[in-house]
Structure formats: structure tokens, C-alpha cells
Design an enzyme around this catalytic site. Structure first.
Site, PDB file in Angstrom:
ATOM      1  CG  ASP A 164       3.848  -1.236  -8.055  1.00 11.70           C
ATOM      2  OD1 ASP A 164       4.966  -1.244  -8.662  1.00 11.70           O
ATOM      3  OD2 ASP A 164       3.912  -1.293  -6.827  1.00 11.70           O
ATOM      4  CG  ASP A 184      -5.821 -13.567 -11.806  1.00 13.85           C
ATOM      5  OD1 ASP A 184      -4.868 -12.504 -11.841  1.00 13.85           O
ATOM      6  OD2 ASP A 184      -5.736 -14.619 -12.303  1.00 13.85           O
ATOM      7  N   GLY A 185      -5.745 -10.002 -10.824  1.00 13.05           N
ATOM      8  CA  GLY A 185      -5.935  -8.642 -11.556  1.00 13.05           C
ATOM      9  C   GLY A 185      -5.970  -9.050 -13.143  1.00 13.05           C
ATOM     10  CG  ASP A 243      -2.031  -7.511  -3.821  1.00  9.76           C
ATOM     11  OD1 ASP A 243      -1.084  -6.788  -4.029  1.00  9.76           O
ATOM     12  OD2 ASP A 243      -1.984  -8.890  -3.732  1.00  9.76           O
ATOM     13  NE  ARG A 295       2.090  -8.721  -1.435  1.00 10.76           N
ATOM     14  CZ  ARG A 295       3.510  -8.040  -1.157  1.00 10.76           C
ATOM     15  NH1 ARG A 295       4.337  -8.577  -0.332  1.00 10.76           N
ATOM     16  NH2 ARG A 295       3.827  -6.979  -1.862  1.00 10.76           N
ATOM     17  CB  CYS A 323      11.048  -2.569  -7.527  1.00 10.65           C
ATOM     18  SG  CYS A 323      10.420  -4.263  -6.957  1.00 10.65           S
ATOM     19  N   GLY A 329       0.799  -1.384   0.161  1.00  6.32           N
ATOM     20  CA  GLY A 329       0.105   0.003  -0.033  1.00  6.32           C
ATOM     21  C   GLY A 329       0.924   1.233   0.124  1.00  6.32           C
ATOM     22  N   GLY A 330       2.072   1.349  -0.091  1.00  4.38           N
ATOM     23  CA  GLY A 330       2.993   2.405  -0.186  1.00  4.38           C
ATOM     24  C   GLY A 330       2.302   3.563  -1.265  1.00  4.38           C
ATOM     25  CE  LYS A 331       5.271   1.889  -6.469  1.00  3.45           C
ATOM     26  NZ  LYS A 331       5.645   0.599  -6.100  1.00  3.45           N
TER      27      LYS A 331
HETATM   28  C1  LIG Z   1       5.181  -5.068  -6.312  1.00  8.07           C
HETATM   29  S1  LIG Z   1       4.108  -5.367  -5.367  1.00  8.07           S
HETATM   30  C2  LIG Z   1       2.870  -4.138  -5.102  1.00  8.07           C
HETATM   31  C3  LIG Z   1       3.318  -3.180  -4.227  1.00  8.07           C
HETATM   32  C4  LIG Z   1       2.179  -1.937  -3.997  1.00  8.07           C
HETATM   33  N1  LIG Z   1       1.893  -1.410  -5.150  1.00  8.07           N
HETATM   34  C5  LIG Z   1       2.963  -1.058  -2.938  1.00  8.07           C
HETATM   35  O1  LIG Z   1       3.317   0.174  -3.545  1.00  8.07           O
HETATM   36  O2  LIG Z   1       2.869  -0.990  -1.701  1.00  8.07           O
HETATM   37  C6  LIG Z   1       3.165  -6.580  -6.483  1.00  8.07           C
HETATM   38  C7  LIG Z   1       1.883  -6.915  -5.875  1.00  8.07           C
HETATM   39  O3  LIG Z   1       1.098  -7.975  -6.845  1.00  8.07           O
HETATM   40  C8  LIG Z   1       0.320  -8.703  -6.189  1.00  8.07           C
HETATM   41  N2  LIG Z   1      -0.197  -9.601  -7.199  1.00  8.07           N
HETATM   42  C9  LIG Z   1       0.721 -10.880  -7.962  1.00  8.07           C
HETATM   43  N3  LIG Z   1      -0.141 -11.538  -8.935  1.00  8.07           N
HETATM   44  C10 LIG Z   1      -1.246 -10.766  -9.092  1.00  8.07           C
HETATM   45  C11 LIG Z   1      -2.423 -10.792  -9.679  1.00  8.07           C
HETATM   46  N4  LIG Z   1      -2.538 -11.816 -10.795  1.00  8.07           N
HETATM   47  N5  LIG Z   1      -3.253 -10.001  -9.573  1.00  8.07           N
HETATM   48  C12 LIG Z   1      -3.370  -8.919  -8.813  1.00  8.07           C
HETATM   49  N6  LIG Z   1      -2.077  -8.830  -7.815  1.00  8.07           N
HETATM   50  C13 LIG Z   1      -1.081  -9.744  -8.033  1.00  8.07           C
HETATM   51  C14 LIG Z   1       1.339  -9.724  -5.388  1.00  8.07           C
HETATM   52  O4  LIG Z   1       0.472 -10.120  -4.017  1.00  8.07           O
HETATM   53  C15 LIG Z   1       1.925  -8.046  -4.754  1.00  8.07           C
HETATM   54  O5  LIG Z   1       1.394  -7.429  -3.531  1.00  8.07           O
END
Ligand SMILES: C[S@@+](CC[C@H](N)C(=O)[O-])C[C@H]1O[C@@H](n2cnc3c(N)ncnc32)[C@H](O)[C@@H]1O
Length: 401
Positions: free
Chosen positions: A272, A254-255, A221, A226, A327, A202-204
Site C-alpha cells: 500500500d 526501507d521497504g 513502515d 508513523r 489512494c 494501520g487501517g488495512k
Molecule cells: C498509504 S500509506 C500506508 C497506509 C497504511 N497501509 C494504512 O492502511 O493505514 C504509505 C506509507 O508508506 C510509508 N513509506 C514511504 N516510503 C516507504 C519505504 N521506502 N518503505 C516502507 N514504507 C514507506 C509511509 O511512511 C506511509 O506510512
């Protein structure tokens, strides 16, 4: 004293006894057979040495040292907290990197005809030509309410943990300061509907909420654990009035399937994505994407990232803007994914995308971050010992249809 010398005596005896025990009779710990030859952090370094030395050339040794050194944080100011932390942070020698920049200065640069998708001029930067035919890009519009404090270049002082105010809200959130850039690039305006497709922890999201301009925010997410962490973060930083269903929706879908649920809807979409999280992969063996058991998952990352970005593009409304971020330094996970998404959006969905030029943004923050100079699409913050932020890649797309 007597007890100490007894213990030392016993230890010596045990060592002596081990010398007389034949190798065949020694009991091998279970780990001796099951422990992998190389820990995931070593595998990650081996992988990066091969791929990044060819991708970054002579820059790789210095980026490698920075990646293996302690990272630098930024303190994202929480405008909802009653604590006046700004003054306190400034007295410690920090500055807000977002406002402490020369916004009047113009950027002058040659257009590169080789850049296939790159286009200038959009809502965030105004294009003009000077008398020499060069492009003059004026500074982008940035939300004045996103503030992130950093210690000066070369200063590796750590921030103290944030303190709660009288209503329990924390004054700042510690994060990689370069992670604020995708939020600034998203350029949120009053009344916008926003989707944060991979939002946890959740930072962003917090940075985006500091704009106080969002009409409705969808946070998603796929990871349930998470998502719970995300909810806790929001509760620690936001007043209850903001955490209502009228303003905020939190889901664990699932995004990649988002485009099937909601299309042509959002003014702004942040994608992200999960990636090889280069810094984490070099530092922590736990939950490391380079562990043998996760090889398939790691190899599948570019495909997952592509599907997530396409879902974000489909979810955006025509004219809407999408920021893709990672990242990692990986060209395949960054530029490679964006190139394919632009192609597939047109082929499969009839959606035409324009790449928004983020060079003015990079130029504006060049005193805080080190940007790679030769990225074809988007901008890449590369770690540097004097300013050890990143890696953060960001690319902004605008839906033309
Ligand atoms: C880089 S992190 C996001 C960090 C977040 N944006 C922040 O600023 O704190 C990527 C996230 O994508 C999620 N993720 C992985 N596969 C996904 C999917 N198919 N659909 C949605 N989220 C997914 C992971 O659980 C993870 O929390």
C-alpha cells in the site's frame, strides 16, 4: 457596554491612522515575501485539472466536485472488542457492505483480448463459460469476519467516535470504506504468513487482522514516527495476546530493500504505497506533497512505488499473492507501475506474474462504490457525491514462479 464602544472607537482610530501612513512606511510582514504564490492545495488542483481531465474525460468534473467535498467514512468492526456495536450501528441505519451483497449472482462479461496481462481464473474466482461463449465469473471468496459499516448512498451522517470496552479496546476504526477492498482482495486463508510492507498508520492491518486467520504478520513502515502511531493503533484495538513476537513483527526498514533481506517467504503481501494522496492534497496545506519543497519527492513517487512493488513480489513465495494499492487516480502511479513491475519482475528476477481478475469483486460491491469502467489492470474506486469513497486503486498479482 461602555467598554465595547471604547474598543470600537480605538479600532476606528487605528484604521484611520493606517490611511495616513504612506505605503513606504508600512512594515511588511515576513510572510509577504516568503509566502508562495499558490498554496499546495491550489497547485494540486491545477495539476489534477490537467492530468485527470484528459485521463477521465467527461467524468472529471463530477469526480472533482466529489474530491473537493467531505469524504465518507466506513466503520471497520473490531471483532476483538467486547462492545456489541453491530446492533448500535444497524439501529443508526448503517449496513455492513461486505456481507450485505448478493453473492449468488454471477457476473457475465466479454473477455477483452486487448488487455495485455489480464487473465481470468485463480484461487479467488472460478471461471466458467456459458452457452454464448461469455465468461461467467463466480463470486470471489471473502473473509466473512471483515465487516465494515457504511451509511446508505446519499446519506452523509458522520460516525460518532468509537467507545472503549471494559478492557479498553475500541469497537470500530473509522477509515475510507474503499480501503477495505485491498484487504478483501488479498484473500487471507488460515495459516498464512503475511507482509504489510507500508503499514502505518494501520487501517488495512486492522482489517487484515479481523480475519483471525494469519499465522504470522510482518508490519513495516520506513517512517519511525508513523510506526509508533501504528503501534498505538494496534494497542487500542487488539488484545495483548496478539501483540507478541510469535505472532507479529513491527519494523521500520526501507521497504524497497525488503527483497534483499527476505525472499520467497510470504503467502500474501500488501504493498500500500505512498502516493499523491489526492484527497489530502486538495484539502490540507500541511505536509502536502504538492508543496514546492517536495517537488522532487513527488516526481520520484512512481519510481519508489515500482521499487516497493518489486520488493513485495520478491518477498512473496512462489504461488503467493500480492496486492498493490494506492489512494490516487493517477494512471502513472497505478496501472503504469503495475505494468513496469510485471516486466521487471520477469526481466530482472525471472519471476512470472499473473494479474488476478478483480472484476467479480468490483461487481459484487457496485452498489456501495463507483468503479471506473475502463481500467486496463486492476480496479479503481472513483469518488462520487452519492458515495464519496476513494480514490482507491487495487491490483492483485499472483506469483507463478
Ligand atoms: C498509504 S500509506 C500506508 C497506509 C497504511 N497501509 C494504512 O492502511 O493505514 C504509505 C506509507 O508508506 C510509508 N513509506 C514511504 N516510503 C516507504 C519505504 N521506502 N518503505 C516502507 N514504507 C514507506 C509511509 O511512511 C506511509 O506510512
Amino acid at each position: 457596554m461602555a467598554l465595547c464602544s471604547d474598543v470600537r472607537f480605538l479600532m476606528r482610530k487605528i484604521r484611520d491612522l493606517r490611511c495616513f501612513t504612506s505605503r513606504g512606511h508600512r512594515v511588511k510582514g515576513k510572510w509577504a515575501t516568503s509566502r508562495p504564490k499558490y498554496p499546495p492545495t491550489t497547485l494540486a488542483l491545477q495539476h489534477f485539472d490537467v492530468t485527470y481531465s484528459s485521463q477521465l474525460g467527461h467524468l472529471w468534473p463530477s469526480v472533482r466536485v466529489a474530491l473537493l467535498s467531505e469524504r465518507k467514512y466506513g466503520a471497520l468492526l473490531n471483532n476483538f472488542s467486547l462492545n456489541d456495536v453491530e446492533e448500535d450501528l444497524a439501529s443508526q441505519g448503517c449496513r455492513d457492505f461486505v456481507t450485505d451483497t448478493d453473492r449468488k449472482e454471477h457476473v457475465s462479461m466479454e473477455q477483452d483480448p486487448e488487455v495485455e496481462f489480464s487473465e481470468t481464473s485463480d484461487s479467488t474466482s472460478v471461471e466458467q463459460r456459458d452457452t454464448f461463449g461469455q465468461h461467467q465469473l463466480s463470486q470471489p471468496h471473502l473473509s466473512p469476519t471483515i465487516k465494515c459499516f457504511v451509511f446508505p448512498r446519499g446519506d452523509i451522517t458522520r460516525f460518532k467516535p468509537a467507545r472503549p470496552d471494559s478492557s479498553g479496546l475500541l469497537g470500530y476504526y473509522l477509515m475510507d470504506a474503499a480501503s477495505v477492498l485491498p484487504c478483501l482482495a488479498l484473500d487471507v486463508h488460515a495459516g498464512h504468513n503475511l507482509l504489510d510492507l507500508c503499514a502505518a498508520p494501520g487501517g488495512k492491518t486492522l482489517a487484515l487482522l479481523q480475519t483471525q486467520a494469519i499465522r504470522f504478520l510482518c508490519l513495516n513502515d520506513s517512517s519511525i514516527s508513523r510506526t509508533s502511531r501504528l503501534k498505538k493503533v494496534l494497542q487500542s484495538y487488539l488484545p495483548k495476546e496478539l501483540l507478541t513476537r510469535e505472532k507479529l513483527r513491527i519494523t521500520s526498514f526501507d521497504g524497497t530493500k525488503w527483497g534483499e533481506i527476505e525472499q520467497n517467504t510470504f503467502d500474501r503481501v500488501l504493498v500500500d504505497v505512498p502516493c499523491t494522496t489526492d484527497r489530502h492534497s486538495l484539502m490540507e496545506d500541511d505536509n502536502n506533497i504538492f508543496s514546492k519543497s517536495r517537488t522532487g519527492e513527488r516526481r520520484g513517487l512512481p519510481q519508489l512505488q515500482l521499487q516497493l512493488l518489486l520488493a513485495g513480489v520478491v518477498a512473496a513465495c512462489p504461488g503467493g499473492e500480492i496486492v498493490y494499492s494506492t489512494c490516487t487516480l493517477s494512471h502513472i502511479q497505478n496501472v503504469g507501475v503495475v505494468e513496469q513491475a510485471i516486466h521487471l519482475a520477469r526481466e530482472n528476477h525471472g519471476i512470472h506474474l499473473k494479474v488476478v481478475d478483480l472484476r467479480p469483486l468490483a461487481h459484487m460491491f457496485r452498489n456501495t462504490f463507483h468503479f471506473a469502467s475502463d481500467v486496463q489492470l486492476g480496479e479503481l474506486v472513483i469518488p462520487h457525491l452519492a458515495a464519496n469513497f476513494g480514490p482507491i486503486y487495487l491490483c492483485k498479482l499472483k506469483r507463478l514462479s
